[in-house]
Design an enzyme around this catalytic site. Sequence first.
Site, PDB file in Angstrom:
ATOM      1  N   GLN A 179       0.810  -1.219   0.000  1.00  0.00           N
ATOM      2  CA  GLN A 179       0.000   0.000   0.000  1.00  0.00           C
ATOM      3  C   GLN A 179       0.846   1.273   0.000  1.00  0.00           C
ATOM      4  O   GLN A 179       0.308   2.379  -0.049  1.00  0.00           O
ATOM      5  CB  GLN A 179      -0.959   0.009   1.199  1.00  0.00           C
ATOM      6  CG  GLN A 179      -2.034  -1.055   1.129  1.00  0.00           C
ATOM      7  CD  GLN A 179      -3.066  -0.802   0.023  1.00  0.00           C
ATOM      8  OE1 GLN A 179      -3.161   0.293  -0.529  1.00  0.00           O
ATOM      9  NE2 GLN A 179      -3.844  -1.828  -0.311  1.00  0.00           N
ATOM     10  N   CYS A 325     -11.262  -8.913   1.070  1.00  0.00           N
ATOM     11  CA  CYS A 325     -11.560 -10.341   1.138  1.00  0.00           C
ATOM     12  C   CYS A 325     -12.586 -10.629   2.218  1.00  0.00           C
ATOM     13  O   CYS A 325     -13.130 -11.714   2.307  1.00  0.00           O
ATOM     14  CB  CYS A 325     -10.282 -11.129   1.378  1.00  0.00           C
ATOM     15  SG  CYS A 325      -9.003 -10.212   2.211  1.00  0.00           S
TER      16      CYS A 325
HETATM   17  C1  PLP Z   1      -3.670  -6.269  -1.571  1.00  0.00           C
HETATM   18  C2  PLP Z   1      -2.686  -6.468  -0.481  1.00  0.00           C
HETATM   19  C3  PLP Z   1      -1.933  -7.658  -0.401  1.00  0.00           C
HETATM   20  C4  PLP Z   1      -2.172  -8.825  -1.325  1.00  0.00           C
HETATM   21  O1  PLP Z   1      -1.718  -8.601  -2.633  1.00  0.00           O
HETATM   22  P1  PLP Z   1      -2.349  -9.494  -3.829  1.00  0.00           P
HETATM   23  O2  PLP Z   1      -1.501  -9.127  -4.993  1.00  0.00           O
HETATM   24  O3  PLP Z   1      -3.755  -9.033  -3.982  1.00  0.00           O
HETATM   25  O4  PLP Z   1      -2.216 -10.909  -3.441  1.00  0.00           O
HETATM   26  C5  PLP Z   1      -0.997  -7.758   0.600  1.00  0.00           C
HETATM   27  N1  PLP Z   1      -0.801  -6.760   1.485  1.00  0.00           N
HETATM   28  C6  PLP Z   1      -1.506  -5.618   1.439  1.00  0.00           C
HETATM   29  C7  PLP Z   1      -1.237  -4.559   2.450  1.00  0.00           C
HETATM   30  C8  PLP Z   1      -2.474  -5.442   0.469  1.00  0.00           C
HETATM   31  O5  PLP Z   1      -3.186  -4.311   0.453  1.00  0.00           O
END
Ligand code: PLP
Length: 386
Positions: A179, A325
Amino acid sequence: MARVYLDHNASTQVRPEVLEAMLPYFSQHFGNASSVHAFGQEARAAVEDARAQVAAFLNASPGEIVLTGGGTESDNMAVIGGARACASKGRHVVTTSIEHDAVRQAADLLEQEGFEVTRVAPGPDGRVAPEAIEAALRPDTILVSVMASNNETGVIQPMAEIGAICAKRSVPFHTDAVQAAGKIPIDVSAWQATLATITAHKFYGPKGAGALYVRRGFKCAPLQVGGEHERGRRAGTENVPAIVGLGRACELASEDLTASVPRIAALRDRLEAGLAERVPQIVRHGAAAPRVCNTAHVSFIGAEGEHLILSLDMKGIAVSSGAACKSGSSHPSHVLLAMGVSASVAQAAVRFSLGRCTTEAEIDRVLEIIPGVVEKLRQGSPTLAS
Ligand SMILES: *Cc1c(COP(=O)(O)O)cnc(C)c1O
């Protein structure tokens, strides 16, 4: 009705420049990057160019980049693979109580394998104190994992300070920087990170493409075997078009740090100020700490967050309760609970996450619609404080 998308922390649209870079690798240059012939070499060159773009984005060297299938995989590799690789030195892992499930459940799995996990809580502002990480370290600590920016609140964690503490004690330091990517500069050198996770679809690249930075000399136990791809660190035929997209997205994201970030921050502030002005009894989470530019996490006391999300969706506004999720279930956010927010206030939370295409007109439309929707949900709500 034009829909308004304010869920960029869940995923982003692929930028046209990224799509354009990817397209030739689906059909024209379709070779397997491991093949020795010209088709393979074309694909190999594209993968290595992308690796260099990712490395530049993180201030790392290309040899330190493992290309993966996304953020979840990178987090799993770092936490599970990192801890397993160091198990002969100790079996204690330090993380926080606000991590994404990709780290949280990896830590849970380590516990089942006999590791001990300490989960450090943030302060009420959502920030994890470096001193609290330091206090959690033990002689047998073999890994620290702290996210760079939280997906629900946007709160930025003190990376350089935590990195320095880990470096002083020679403890490998992983950060989930998913993020942070495209919102603040990621500098694995300044942060003294051993491992760092990014994923393309959170910053205008394709889904299913991510990277794990692994500092030179550190070895993760591979989680996926079956070939010598990624120098034995991640077996499996490379997803060349997605990797090309990841690389291009990294390049563009660097430019966007100056081009878009200040504008997005101003729109986020406009949204929060407008909500505070028009809707009574709101709580802004994480607003007292340094935050990334695009995130506003707000509780509308007395309104059920999940209901608010559904009502707004019917009016064409896409927002989220935080962890994508988890949508559909109404568990209060573990992040807000860890910050000391009560369950009822946490249940009333909605996350707005803006993006590079968000406009002032869209924010104003949201500000126009929300007061009525909240008012309606609050009527008949037994939990509304007087
Ligand atoms: C979206 C997210 C993930 C997971 O990434 P994906 O590519 O969707 O598997 C991991 N950590 C954070 C903080 C996220 O926001």
